[in-house]
Write a protein that holds these residues in place. Structure first.
Motif, PDB file in Angstrom:
ATOM      1  N   UNK A   1       0.833  -1.199   0.000  1.00 50.41           N
ATOM      2  CA  UNK A   1       0.000   0.000   0.000  1.00 50.41           C
ATOM      3  C   UNK A   1       0.872   1.255   0.000  1.00 50.41           C
ATOM      4  N   UNK A   2       1.934   1.258   0.804  1.00 51.47           N
ATOM      5  CA  UNK A   2       2.843   2.415   0.819  1.00 51.47           C
ATOM      6  C   UNK A   2       3.428   2.669  -0.563  1.00 51.47           C
ATOM      7  N   UNK A   3       3.789   1.605  -1.250  1.00 49.13           N
ATOM      8  CA  UNK A   3       4.343   1.746  -2.597  1.00 49.13           C
ATOM      9  C   UNK A   3       3.306   2.317  -3.556  1.00 49.13           C
ATOM     10  N   UNK A   4       2.069   1.865  -3.449  1.00 47.24           N
ATOM     11  CA  UNK A   4       1.015   2.375  -4.321  1.00 47.24           C
ATOM     12  C   UNK A   4       0.723   3.852  -4.026  1.00 47.24           C
ATOM     13  N   UNK A   5       0.743   4.248  -2.751  1.00 45.85           N
ATOM     14  CA  UNK A   5       0.523   5.655  -2.411  1.00 45.85           C
ATOM     15  C   UNK A   5       1.629   6.529  -2.984  1.00 45.85           C
ATOM     16  N   UNK A   6       2.855   6.022  -2.955  1.00 44.30           N
ATOM     17  CA  UNK A   6       3.966   6.759  -3.556  1.00 44.30           C
ATOM     18  C   UNK A   6       3.778   6.869  -5.070  1.00 44.30           C
ATOM     19  N   UNK A   7       3.199   5.839  -5.683  1.00 50.49           N
ATOM     20  CA  UNK A   7       2.913   5.891  -7.111  1.00 50.49           C
ATOM     21  C   UNK A   7       1.901   6.989  -7.426  1.00 50.49           C
ATOM     22  N   UNK A   8       0.911   7.162  -6.572  1.00 49.61           N
ATOM     23  CA  UNK A   8      -0.053   8.240  -6.768  1.00 49.61           C
ATOM     24  C   UNK A   8       0.632   9.601  -6.756  1.00 49.61           C
ATOM     25  N   UNK A   9       1.549   9.802  -5.813  1.00 49.36           N
ATOM     26  CA  UNK A   9       2.295  11.068  -5.773  1.00 49.36           C
ATOM     27  C   UNK A   9       3.105  11.269  -7.050  1.00 49.36           C
ATOM     28  N   UNK A  10       3.735  10.195  -7.531  1.00 47.63           N
ATOM     29  CA  UNK A  10       4.527  10.288  -8.758  1.00 47.63           C
ATOM     30  C   UNK A  10       3.641  10.639  -9.949  1.00 47.63           C
ATOM     31  N   UNK A  11       2.455  10.065  -9.996  1.00 48.64           N
ATOM     32  CA  UNK A  11       1.545  10.357 -11.104  1.00 48.64           C
ATOM     33  C   UNK A  11       1.133  11.827 -11.114  1.00 48.64           C
ATOM     34  N   UNK A  12       0.868  12.382  -9.928  1.00 46.05           N
ATOM     35  CA  UNK A  12       0.506  13.800  -9.865  1.00 46.05           C
ATOM     36  C   UNK A  12       1.674  14.665 -10.299  1.00 46.05           C
ATOM     37  N   UNK A  13       2.875  14.316  -9.856  1.00 51.34           N
ATOM     38  CA  UNK A  13       4.067  15.059 -10.252  1.00 51.34           C
ATOM     39  C   UNK A  13       4.227  15.048 -11.769  1.00 51.34           C
ATOM     40  N   UNK A  14       4.044  13.898 -12.381  1.00 52.05           N
ATOM     41  CA  UNK A  14       4.186  13.790 -13.833  1.00 52.05           C
ATOM     42  C   UNK A  14       3.094  14.577 -14.553  1.00 52.05           C
ATOM     43  N   UNK A  15       1.883  14.531 -14.026  1.00 58.31           N
ATOM     44  CA  UNK A  15       0.790  15.282 -14.648  1.00 58.31           C
ATOM     45  C   UNK A  15       1.032  16.779 -14.524  1.00 58.31           C
ATOM     46  N   UNK A  16       1.540  17.214 -13.381  1.00 60.18           N
ATOM     47  CA  UNK A  16       1.846  18.635 -13.211  1.00 60.18           C
ATOM     48  C   UNK A  16       2.932  19.081 -14.190  1.00 60.18           C
ATOM     49  N   UNK A  17       3.943  18.235 -14.380  1.00 58.07           N
ATOM     50  CA  UNK A  17       4.992  18.570 -15.346  1.00 58.07           C
ATOM     51  C   UNK A  17       4.392  18.718 -16.749  1.00 58.07           C
ATOM     52  N   UNK A  18       3.448  17.870 -17.083  1.00 58.72           N
ATOM     53  CA  UNK A  18       2.759  17.965 -18.368  1.00 58.72           C
ATOM     54  C   UNK A  18       1.968  19.278 -18.442  1.00 58.72           C
ATOM     55  N   UNK A  19       1.305  19.629 -17.350  1.00 53.72           N
ATOM     56  CA  UNK A  19       0.566  20.882 -17.299  1.00 53.72           C
ATOM     57  C   UNK A  19       1.485  22.075 -17.536  1.00 53.72           C
ATOM     58  N   UNK A  20       2.634  22.072 -16.866  1.00 51.79           N
ATOM     59  CA  UNK A  20       3.552  23.206 -16.941  1.00 51.79           C
ATOM     60  C   UNK A  20       4.214  23.327 -18.307  1.00 51.79           C
ATOM     61  N   UNK A  21       4.346  22.231 -19.024  1.00 54.87           N
ATOM     62  CA  UNK A  21       5.074  22.253 -20.293  1.00 54.87           C
ATOM     63  C   UNK A  21       4.165  22.386 -21.508  1.00 54.87           C
ATOM     64  N   UNK A  22       2.862  22.538 -21.272  1.00 59.86           N
ATOM     65  CA  UNK A  22       1.927  22.550 -22.409  1.00 59.86           C
ATOM     66  C   UNK A  22       1.075  23.811 -22.423  1.00 59.86           C
ATOM     67  N   UNK A  23       1.642  24.930 -21.988  1.00 57.66           N
ATOM     68  CA  UNK A  23       0.849  26.153 -21.867  1.00 57.66           C
ATOM     69  C   UNK A  23       0.282  26.624 -23.216  1.00 57.66           C
ATOM     70  N   UNK A  24       1.075  26.524 -24.274  1.00 57.53           N
ATOM     71  CA  UNK A  24       0.584  26.978 -25.565  1.00 57.53           C
ATOM     72  C   UNK A  24      -0.568  26.107 -26.047  1.00 57.53           C
ATOM     73  N   UNK A  25      -0.446  24.802 -25.864  1.00 56.52           N
ATOM     74  CA  UNK A  25      -1.524  23.900 -26.253  1.00 56.52           C
ATOM     75  C   UNK A  25      -2.800  24.203 -25.476  1.00 56.52           C
ATOM     76  N   UNK A  26      -2.661  24.574 -24.222  1.00 51.73           N
ATOM     77  CA  UNK A  26      -3.829  24.931 -23.414  1.00 51.73           C
ATOM     78  C   UNK A  26      -4.504  26.184 -23.949  1.00 51.73           C
ATOM     79  N   UNK A  27      -3.671  27.150 -24.385  1.00 46.25           N
ATOM     80  CA  UNK A  27      -4.229  28.382 -24.929  1.00 46.25           C
ATOM     81  C   UNK A  27      -4.983  28.128 -26.226  1.00 46.25           C
ATOM     82  N   UNK A  28      -4.534  27.160 -27.004  1.00 42.60           N
ATOM     83  CA  UNK A  28      -5.139  26.857 -28.295  1.00 42.60           C
ATOM     84  C   UNK A  28      -6.383  25.977 -28.178  1.00 42.60           C
TER      85      UNK A  28
END
Length: 504
Positions: A79-106
């Motif tokens: 369970x601890x490992x899976x909870x850490x995976x959830x944190x990693x997924x959010x981190x990766x999604x945030x990185x995607x959010x931060x790197x796609x600003x132009x696509x968001x505007x379009x």
């Protein structure tokens, strides 16, 4: 890091600015804290930040770990490992959010379709595996996790309000789509970064001139006849030897970079994601009292003046938005104090305590326990949700007062909080059959040139490290502790406090 479910209220109103009677959260509830009981947009210059706009600034996900107050022992590792995976997924999604600003505007639907929907699917799979981990050991699957997979896109103003800033609940353009996730109003140009040297905070609203904040510190509970009046101070240094890592053995054991941000470590010198109780006993210590093998660790503070540090291209560092020069504290006072209502019992060996919540930007302030002030102002002003701008010659001060009531049985709990609690803020009494233990307090001071704010821009900001999607808010500050002692030191600390002595 801190997954935290125990809520508390106390009589100290933490005000961010003199003009505010209190800080509003969401629907208008007031934010309160108690020092005793306590529980972005970059411009052309790399050392400036701007007030954030209304575009999606960060990703807010339900904290699954908060819901898991009980996990079978033989399922805990998985369970601890899976909870850490959830944190990693959010981190990766945030990185995607931060790197796609132009696509968001379009494309107004980009955040929902390209980031939030895939994230929901990934989180659903992890939550499903957590349920299987329970059933494999003969336990009932935790139904309280149902409905926690979906995340929302949060605007900068929403994030500022949740974490206690000045916007007082203004939504500023957010709207609901049929997927249940907030999306920002479309913009004609690419959304800007959300402040800070790495584009994820802090912003000008995260700072306040402490000389303009009304006094907000109230008295501690009156000590009764049975109070434990002594103190025990342990001197463990300021991490001058730069013992760092981005793990968190309490929350994410066995997971490299489980914290996604850098920690200072003092005390025990052999602490990482793979440490065990046995390795703690072999770890050595930076404390002058060699019987104190406890681990005291906290997120580093960085100055965002355009410089970089050793981890600028590493996980937990610059790769995850934790940038700038790491500052070593000028001083680090670690002191155990007593209860105003009773004698204390010795801390059990290997007791874990996390104070504060590393995810207040999305969780809200219920479990925030940061205290920010300046030398010369500590008895007058304590801030939870903003960083102080101190006068010239005054040091920045971070203070923590840990939970001081223990359930008498467990050295940890599934969410790392329910085995400890804060006493009643008015009386100092531990409730629910909990026992008073020595209260760990910590005071860290830093030499920081005062940031300046001009036209809504803060220059030379400073901030604590954190999960990248938490936007470096002051309220995300937290502190971690593992009690490890030899030669009967735990009993000596309790006896010193109970007999009213001031010991070292």
């Amino acid at each position: 890091m801190g997954r935290n479910t125990r809520k508390r209220r106390s009589p100290l109103a933490v005000r961010a600015v003199a003009a505010s009677a209190a800080l509003a959260i969401g629907g208008g509830g007031l934010i309160w804290a108690n020092f005793y009981a306590s529980a972005h947009e970059s411009n052309s210059s790399p050392n400036t930040t701007k007030a954030a706009a209304a575009q999606v600034a960060t990703i807010s996900c339900p904290d699954v770990g908060q819901k898991l107050t009980s996990v079978p022992a033989n399922a805990k590792s998985n369970v601890d490992t899976e909870l850490a995976t959830l944190d990693k997924q959010i981190t990766e999604a945030y990185a995607r959010l931060a790197s796609s600003r132009q696509a968001q505007a379009n494309d107004a639907g980009f955040v929902q379709n390209a980031i939030l929907s895939p994230l929901k699917d990934k989180r659903s799979a992890v939550i499903g595996r957590i349920k299987i981990d329970f059933t494999r050991v003969g336990a009932a699957a935790p139904t309280m996790l149902d409905g926690l997979a979906a995340c929302t896109g949060t605007t900068a103003n929403q994030a500022q309000t949740t974490a206690g800033g000045q916007n007082n609940g203004q939504q500023n353009g957010g709207q609901q789509n049929n997927g249940g996730a907030a999306t920002a109003a479309p913009s004609a140009s690419a959304p800007a970064n959300i402040g800070g040297q790495a584009g994820n905070g802090p912003v000008a609203a995260d700072f306040v001139d402490i000389t303009k904040v009304a006094a907000n510190v109230q008295g501690k509970p009156q000590k009764g006849a049975n109070a434990s009046r002594g103190t025990f101070t342990t001197q463990c240094g300021v991490n001058a030897n730069k013992n760092f890592n981005t793990d968190n053995v309490i929350v994410a054991p066995g997971v490299t970079n489980g914290a996604h941000h850098l920690h200072d470590y003092v005390g025990n010198q052999k602490v990482n994601a793979f440490s065990s109780n046995q390795t703690f006993l072999q770890g050595g210590t930076s404390c002058q009292n060699k019987s104190d093998l406890s681990s005291y660790y906290w997120p580093v503070v960085r100055i965002q003046d355009g410089t970089q540090d050793f981890d600028q291209n590493k996980d937990g560092g610059g790769k995850e938005g934790n940038v700038g020069k790491v500052l070593t504290p000028v001083s680090a006072q670690i002191k155990y104090v007593g209860s105003p209502a009773s004698k204390v019992v010795a801390m059990p060996q290997f007791l874990r305590i996390i104070t504060g919540d590393a995810k207040t930007t999305t969780n809200g302030l219920a479990n925030a326990n940061a205290h920010w002030s300046c030398t010369g102002f500590e008895s007058k002003v304590q801030l939870t949700s903003q960083y102080p701008i101190c006068p010239q010659g005054s040091k920045v001060v971070r203070t923590f007062a840990f939970q001081s009531c223990w359930d008498g049985q467990n050295i940890d709990s599934a969410n790392h909080r329910t085995h400890v609690a804060f006493p009643d803020p008015a009386s100092g009494v531990c409730g629910n059959g909990f026992k008073a233990i020595p209260q760990l307090t910590m005071r860290l001071t830093y030499n920081i040139a005062p940031p300046t704010i001009q036209n809504g821009v803060v220059k030379n900001a400073y901030a604590v490290d954190g999960f990248p999607e938490q936007l470096h808010k002051a309220a995300t500050d937290h502190d971690d502790f593992i009690s490890v002692t030899t030669n009967n030191l735990a009993n000596k600390i309790a006896n010193c406090i109970n007999t009213g002595k001031q010991c070292r």
